[in-house]
Write a protein that holds these residues in place. Structure first.
Motif, PDB file in Angstrom:
ATOM      1  N   UNK A 122       0.833  -1.217   0.000  1.00  0.00           N
ATOM      2  CA  UNK A 122       0.000   0.000   0.000  1.00  0.00           C
ATOM      3  C   UNK A 122       0.863   1.259   0.000  1.00  0.00           C
ATOM      4  N   UNK A 123       2.165   1.127   0.311  1.00  0.00           N
ATOM      5  CA  UNK A 123       3.061   2.292   0.259  1.00  0.00           C
ATOM      6  C   UNK A 123       2.954   3.191   1.477  1.00  0.00           C
ATOM      7  N   UNK A 124       3.180   2.628   2.677  1.00  0.00           N
ATOM      8  CA  UNK A 124       3.149   3.489   3.869  1.00  0.00           C
ATOM      9  C   UNK A 124       4.281   4.510   3.813  1.00  0.00           C
ATOM     10  N   UNK A 125       4.101   5.606   4.550  1.00  0.00           N
ATOM     11  CA  UNK A 125       5.057   6.715   4.512  1.00  0.00           C
ATOM     12  C   UNK A 125       6.453   6.297   4.932  1.00  0.00           C
ATOM     13  N   UNK A 126       6.537   5.441   5.937  1.00  0.00           N
ATOM     14  CA  UNK A 126       7.833   4.902   6.374  1.00  0.00           C
ATOM     15  C   UNK A 126       7.587   3.633   7.174  1.00  0.00           C
ATOM     16  N   UNK A 127       8.459   2.661   6.956  1.00  0.00           N
ATOM     17  CA  UNK A 127       8.496   1.508   7.853  1.00  0.00           C
ATOM     18  C   UNK A 127       9.694   1.741   8.759  1.00  0.00           C
ATOM     19  N   UNK A 128       9.440   1.841  10.058  1.00  0.00           N
ATOM     20  CA  UNK A 128      10.534   2.008  11.012  1.00  0.00           C
ATOM     21  C   UNK A 128      11.049   0.623  11.360  1.00  0.00           C
ATOM     22  N   UNK A 129      12.148   0.240  10.703  1.00  0.00           N
ATOM     23  CA  UNK A 129      12.673  -1.121  10.887  1.00  0.00           C
ATOM     24  C   UNK A 129      13.413  -1.216  12.216  1.00  0.00           C
ATOM     25  N   UNK A 130      13.424  -2.411  12.772  1.00  0.00           N
ATOM     26  CA  UNK A 130      13.979  -2.628  14.113  1.00  0.00           C
ATOM     27  C   UNK A 130      15.342  -3.315  14.089  1.00  0.00           C
ATOM     28  N   UNK A 131      15.786  -3.767  12.905  1.00  0.00           N
ATOM     29  CA  UNK A 131      17.073  -4.471  12.844  1.00  0.00           C
ATOM     30  C   UNK A 131      17.561  -4.496  11.399  1.00  0.00           C
ATOM     31  N   UNK A 132      18.850  -4.835  11.245  1.00  0.00           N
ATOM     32  CA  UNK A 132      19.378  -4.998   9.892  1.00  0.00           C
ATOM     33  C   UNK A 132      18.665  -6.132   9.176  1.00  0.00           C
ATOM     34  N   UNK A 133      18.373  -7.190   9.919  1.00  0.00           N
ATOM     35  CA  UNK A 133      17.682  -8.334   9.329  1.00  0.00           C
ATOM     36  C   UNK A 133      16.305  -7.954   8.806  1.00  0.00           C
ATOM     37  N   UNK A 134      15.615  -7.125   9.567  1.00  0.00           N
ATOM     38  CA  UNK A 134      14.287  -6.707   9.099  1.00  0.00           C
ATOM     39  C   UNK A 134      14.408  -5.867   7.823  1.00  0.00           C
ATOM     40  N   UNK A 135      15.442  -5.005   7.779  1.00  0.00           N
ATOM     41  CA  UNK A 135      15.646  -4.214   6.554  1.00  0.00           C
ATOM     42  C   UNK A 135      15.884  -5.137   5.357  1.00  0.00           C
ATOM     43  N   UNK A 136      16.650  -6.200   5.577  1.00  0.00           N
ATOM     44  CA  UNK A 136      16.924  -7.142   4.480  1.00  0.00           C
ATOM     45  C   UNK A 136      15.631  -7.817   4.013  1.00  0.00           C
ATOM     46  N   UNK A 137      14.792  -8.187   4.990  1.00  0.00           N
ATOM     47  CA  UNK A 137      13.520  -8.829   4.592  1.00  0.00           C
ATOM     48  C   UNK A 137      12.628  -7.844   3.843  1.00  0.00           C
ATOM     49  N   UNK A 138      12.621  -6.591   4.307  1.00  0.00           N
ATOM     50  CA  UNK A 138      11.814  -5.569   3.627  1.00  0.00           C
ATOM     51  C   UNK A 138      12.325  -5.401   2.190  1.00  0.00           C
ATOM     52  N   UNK A 139      13.659  -5.334   2.038  1.00  0.00           N
ATOM     53  CA  UNK A 139      14.238  -5.149   0.697  1.00  0.00           C
ATOM     54  C   UNK A 139      13.811  -6.285  -0.222  1.00  0.00           C
ATOM     55  N   UNK A 140      13.884  -7.517   0.289  1.00  0.00           N
ATOM     56  CA  UNK A 140      13.546  -8.674  -0.549  1.00  0.00           C
ATOM     57  C   UNK A 140      12.062  -8.648  -0.924  1.00  0.00           C
ATOM     58  N   UNK A 141      11.209  -8.338   0.047  1.00  0.00           N
ATOM     59  CA  UNK A 141       9.766  -8.321  -0.231  1.00  0.00           C
ATOM     60  C   UNK A 141       9.425  -7.207  -1.222  1.00  0.00           C
ATOM     61  N   UNK A 142      10.045  -6.033  -1.014  1.00  0.00           N
ATOM     62  CA  UNK A 142       9.757  -4.901  -1.898  1.00  0.00           C
ATOM     63  C   UNK A 142      10.233  -5.219  -3.313  1.00  0.00           C
ATOM     64  N   UNK A 143      11.436  -5.775  -3.414  1.00  0.00           N
ATOM     65  CA  UNK A 143      11.969  -6.094  -4.748  1.00  0.00           C
ATOM     66  C   UNK A 143      11.050  -7.103  -5.439  1.00  0.00           C
ATOM     67  N   UNK A 144      10.529  -8.075  -4.672  1.00  0.00           N
ATOM     68  CA  UNK A 144       9.665  -9.081  -5.308  1.00  0.00           C
ATOM     69  C   UNK A 144       8.338  -8.466  -5.760  1.00  0.00           C
ATOM     70  N   UNK A 145       7.974  -7.340  -5.166  1.00  0.00           N
ATOM     71  CA  UNK A 145       6.746  -6.643  -5.604  1.00  0.00           C
ATOM     72  C   UNK A 145       7.071  -5.585  -6.666  1.00  0.00           C
TER      73      UNK A 145
END
Ligand code: PLP
Length: 418
Positions: A122-145
């Protein structure tokens, strides 16, 4: 003579009223326990912070976790609030209240894959990530979309908020965010990663903070990080200093919104970036009262007096969870000298106590009492323990009251069970 309790809840000849509306008249129609909120106090709470920060570009993202009853979220939206959501459920409430995804920051120490997928989609204004690992998961999910997720990293500056340990979040021992030492490396390593767009830095060191020092030090640490990132060529859009501003539960003066802004703005100004603020309690805390009925009284041989209410830790868990203090006001105080009372709930737990040795006028069965300053972290934390039903909620606005959440029924509860 009217007795001042709080600006929205005052004693008059017709008993305790909320902005002129008699609590007895609400209870006659809705019964107890019921949360009653003042729309005026919510607007005032929001505007006090908004006005205090007028000297610096800022956006208030009201923290939905404090109170996310839909009518309250709509009210805040109608006066321009954006939102801080802590779960997919809170994002859904914000959208239902007419918020656009871009006006949501998504925080939370344990976001699920499904929650992240939806937030990215949906494109939220910001995801406040809690760890490097979470950023990596976000990157992978976003790239797949085939999308780019707007992200910030929650930084843990190891600053003691000075509030109750259970609501302090900015120390090394807490589970939240990443250390400042790690933060810069995490940003650097992921700069330019497909699927990620760094838009901010984030901190939230705790709640019910009653001195400016910790808030100021956290803002300073975050601003320093933002400047270091700029040196690294990472251009941000905002500095998100979280929430945490406390309220005066015991009537003693504490940090005002103006003091808060006066401490934070000079720290952040040097970044040249707008502020994101995530206040919750300071917006809605004073605006609510939990109205309950005395269902039993008793006196022990040593003189201890108990008043048992029809509301307890199931409706308001803060006293049991944090030993928190709330003023308690009889709706129609009897004109006799006060005596110490233990005000307790009906739940089978000895921690189900709202107040011990509280000086109150005589109480009798069927009397109504209001537990004040319960607009934040009250109804949102309610549970069905002992199969109690979630209470009704009422909003008072401009001399009228509206039922904004009906009382749960036992059929509602059992409908989930197979
Ligand atoms: N932002 C975050 C990330 C939080 O966890 C919280 C609550 O603890 C808040 C904002 C709101 O805090 P408060 O209600 O103390 O302003």
């Amino acid at each position: 003579m009217p007795t001042f309790v709080y600006q929205s809840f005052t004693h008059t000849d017709t008993g305790l009223v909320c902005d002129g509306v008699s609590l007895e008249s609400i209870v006659e129609r809705v019964d107890t326990p019921v949360y009653v909120y003042s729309a005026r106090a919510i607007r005032d709470g929001y505007r006090a912070i908004d006005d205090a920060f007028a000297a610096h570009p800022h956006r208030i993202h009201y923290a939905l976790k404090a109170n996310s009853t839909l009518a309250i979220v709509r009210l805040l939206r109608s006066i321009g609030s954006a939102f801080d959501a802590n779960s997919g459920g809170e994002i859904a409430v914000a959208l239902c209240a007419g918020c656009t995804p871009a006006d949501i920051v998504f925080t939370g120490v344990g976001k699920t894959r499904a929650e992240l997928e939806r937030a990215i989609a949906i494109g939220v204004g910001a995801i406040n990530a809690e760890s490097g690992g979470e950023l990596d998961r976000i990157a992978a999910l976003a790239a797949s979309q085939g999308r780019e997720a707007r992200v910030a990293l929650r930084d843990n500056p190891d600053i003691d908020a000075g509030s109750h340990p259970n609501i302090s979040t900015g120390l090394k021992i807490n589970k939240f965010g990443v250390s400042l030492e790690d933060a810069r490396t995490i940003y650097r390593e992921r700069r330019g990663r497909p699927g990620l767009r760094f838009v901010g830095v984030h901190v939230h060191i705790g709640s019910q903070i009653t001195t400016v020092g910790p808030l100021q030090r956290a803002a300073r640490a975050l601003a320093t990080l933002a400047l270091e990132l700029r040196d690294d060529g990472i251009t941000l859009e905002h500095v998100d200093v979280g929430g945490g501003l406390g309220i005066a539960y015991e009537g003693r003066p504490i940090v005002s919104a103006a003091d808060y802004a006066g401490a934070v703005i000079p720290e952040v100004r040097r970044t040249g970036l707008p502020l994101v603020l995530e206040p919750g309690r300071a917006v809605v805390g004073h605006a609510g009262a939990l109205v309950a009925r005395v269902v039993d009284t008793k006196r022990y041989p040593d003189g201890r007096r108990f008043a048992v209410l029809d509301a307890g830790m199931g409706e308001l868990i803060r006293p049991a969870l944090y030993g928190s203090y709330h003023q308690i006001a009889p709706v129609r105080p009897r004109p006799s000298p006060p005596a110490p009372w233990d005000i307790v709930g009906p739940i089978c737990e000895s921690s189900d106590v709202f107040a011990r040795d509280r000086a109150l006028p005589p109480l009798e069965v069927d009397d109504l009492v209001a537990i004040l300053d319960t607009g934040a972290y009250g109804s949102v934390m309610a549970s069905n323990y002992n199969r109690h039903l979630l209470p009704a909620e009422v909003l008072v606005d401009d001399g009228q009251w509206t039922l904004i959440r009906r009382r749960q029924t036992i059929d509602d509860v059992l409908a989930l069970e197979l």
